[in-house]
Design a protein around this motif. Structure first.
Motif, PDB file in Angstrom:
ATOM      1  N   PHE A  47       0.826  -1.217   0.000  1.00 37.36           N
ATOM      2  CA  PHE A  47       0.000   0.000   0.000  1.00 37.36           C
ATOM      3  C   PHE A  47       0.855   1.260   0.000  1.00 37.36           C
ATOM      4  O   PHE A  47       0.435   2.305  -0.525  1.00 37.36           O
ATOM      5  N   GLN A  48       2.076   1.195   0.524  1.00 42.40           N
ATOM      6  CA  GLN A  48       2.935   2.380   0.500  1.00 42.40           C
ATOM      7  C   GLN A  48       3.502   2.638  -0.896  1.00 42.40           C
ATOM      8  O   GLN A  48       3.722   3.791  -1.280  1.00 42.40           O
ATOM      9  N   THR A  49       3.726   1.586  -1.683  1.00 43.15           N
ATOM     10  CA  THR A  49       4.087   1.790  -3.089  1.00 43.15           C
ATOM     11  C   THR A  49       2.967   2.517  -3.815  1.00 43.15           C
ATOM     12  O   THR A  49       3.214   3.433  -4.626  1.00 43.15           O
ATOM     13  N   THR A 135      -7.830  -1.654   7.888  1.00 41.08           N
ATOM     14  CA  THR A 135      -8.338  -2.399   6.736  1.00 41.08           C
ATOM     15  C   THR A 135      -7.587  -2.016   5.469  1.00 41.08           C
ATOM     16  O   THR A 135      -7.501  -2.809   4.531  1.00 41.08           O
ATOM     17  N   THR A 136      -7.033  -0.810   5.446  1.00 40.07           N
ATOM     18  CA  THR A 136      -6.257  -0.358   4.294  1.00 40.07           C
ATOM     19  C   THR A 136      -5.023  -1.224   4.086  1.00 40.07           C
ATOM     20  O   THR A 136      -4.521  -1.348   2.972  1.00 40.07           O
ATOM     21  N   CYS A 137      -4.528  -1.811   5.175  1.00 42.30           N
ATOM     22  CA  CYS A 137      -3.332  -2.657   5.102  1.00 42.30           C
ATOM     23  C   CYS A 137      -3.637  -4.048   4.576  1.00 42.30           C
ATOM     24  O   CYS A 137      -2.705  -4.805   4.246  1.00 42.30           O
ATOM     25  N   PRO A 154      -9.457  -8.259   0.995  1.00 41.91           N
ATOM     26  CA  PRO A 154     -10.802  -8.480   1.526  1.00 41.91           C
ATOM     27  C   PRO A 154     -11.639  -7.216   1.671  1.00 41.91           C
ATOM     28  O   PRO A 154     -12.867  -7.296   1.729  1.00 41.91           O
ATOM     29  N   HIS A 155     -10.999  -6.057   1.724  1.00 40.19           N
ATOM     30  CA  HIS A 155     -11.738  -4.795   1.859  1.00 40.19           C
ATOM     31  C   HIS A 155     -11.673  -3.954   0.584  1.00 40.19           C
ATOM     32  O   HIS A 155     -12.002  -2.768   0.608  1.00 40.19           O
ATOM     33  N   GLY A 156     -11.256  -4.573  -0.494  1.00 37.68           N
ATOM     34  CA  GLY A 156     -11.177  -3.845  -1.753  1.00 37.68           C
ATOM     35  C   GLY A 156      -9.944  -2.959  -1.821  1.00 37.68           C
ATOM     36  O   GLY A 156      -9.059  -3.012  -0.966  1.00 37.68           O
ATOM     37  N   LEU A 157      -9.903  -2.139  -2.854  1.00 32.81           N
ATOM     38  CA  LEU A 157      -8.729  -1.313  -3.125  1.00 32.81           C
ATOM     39  C   LEU A 157      -9.014   0.186  -3.066  1.00 32.81           C
ATOM     40  O   LEU A 157      -8.090   0.996  -3.125  1.00 32.81           O
ATOM     41  N   SER A 158     -10.269   0.571  -2.932  1.00 29.20           N
ATOM     42  CA  SER A 158     -10.625   1.988  -3.037  1.00 29.20           C
ATOM     43  C   SER A 158      -9.924   2.846  -1.990  1.00 29.20           C
ATOM     44  O   SER A 158      -9.388   3.916  -2.301  1.00 29.20           O
ATOM     45  N   LEU A 163      -6.058   7.093  -0.596  1.00 22.87           N
ATOM     46  CA  LEU A 163      -5.199   7.557   0.510  1.00 22.87           C
ATOM     47  C   LEU A 163      -5.970   7.669   1.825  1.00 22.87           C
ATOM     48  O   LEU A 163      -5.747   8.575   2.627  1.00 22.87           O
ATOM     49  N   VAL A 164      -6.885   6.723   2.037  1.00 24.71           N
ATOM     50  CA  VAL A 164      -7.679   6.689   3.271  1.00 24.71           C
ATOM     51  C   VAL A 164      -7.169   5.563   4.165  1.00 24.71           C
ATOM     52  O   VAL A 164      -7.018   4.421   3.710  1.00 24.71           O
TER      53      VAL A 164
END
Length: 204
Positions: A47-49, A135-137, A154-158, A163-164
């Motif tokens: 997610f940091q990339t 969940t972003t992780c 599991p929580h999608g990519l949005s 950047l949430v």
């Protein structure tokens, strides 16, 4: 914006974005060669990339390490996990990055001592990813035998593309979430960090 694309196009955007991090691609290739059971590359390096690419930073900016999770419940000894770690040390030698290898079947043995709350035994790597503080992780990828990517999100990519940072109170304590989120905000000030949910008021 990738977050508004249909899911299949979001997955294409995910692969295109992550592929800008050439260290990440090399870790994926070398991890696949280790043949660890049910392995994934997961957590911050992914997610940091995306955050870096979205905000115009170099793809590896702020990435502390690359986490490779696997699941092997046949031997829960530290010695068995250490063998995998040592094999990884050889496999990832020469990369300008730290690669951490962990057997998620063993997490419950040390989690409470480190974080102050018990962790039920995980039954797979996906279960461990589901328990991340945000969940972003909750994102993981691995190479399949045909060279394609298997993606677990599991929580999608949005949220990631938007950047949430959203809390996940499934397991990790509030303090862990807030500490991680504060560090991320220092490195990526564009982030929107959502607060930890307040306990529901009880009737009566």
């Amino acid at each position: 914006m990738p977050a508004r694309l249909p899911l299949d196009e979001q997955l294409t955007a995910l692969r295109t974005t992550l592929s800008r991090n050439h260290i990440l691609l090399e870790v994926l290739a070398r991890a696949a060669a280790l043949d660890l059971p049910n392995w994934y590359l997961t957590a911050g390096c992914l997610f940091q990339t995306i955050w870096n690419t979205t905000t115009g930073r170099p793809p590896t900016h702020g990435i502390k390490d690359y986490d490779v999770f696997y699941y092997d419940a046949t031997d829960l000894s530290w010695e068995a996990e250490d063998r995998a770690i040592r094999a990884g040390r050889e496999a990832f030698a020469g990369l300008p990055a730290t690669v951490e290898i962990r057997n998620e079947a063993r997490v419950h043995l040390w989690y409470e001592q480190k974080f102050g709350t018990p962790c039920p035994p995980h039954d797979c790597v996906e279960s461990a990813i589901d328990s991340f503080a945000s969940t972003t992780c909750c994102l993981a990828v691995r190479l399949k035998e045909d060279g394609d990517w298997r993606v677990y999100a599991p929580h999608g990519l949005s949220d990631i593309f938007n950047l949430v940072v959203r809390p996940n109170p499934a397991l990790a304590p509030q303090e862990v979430y807030e500490t991680k989120a504060a560090r991320w905000r220092r490195v990526w000030p564009e982030l929107t960090v959502l607060p930890w949910p307040m306990p529901s008021a009880k009737n009566g």
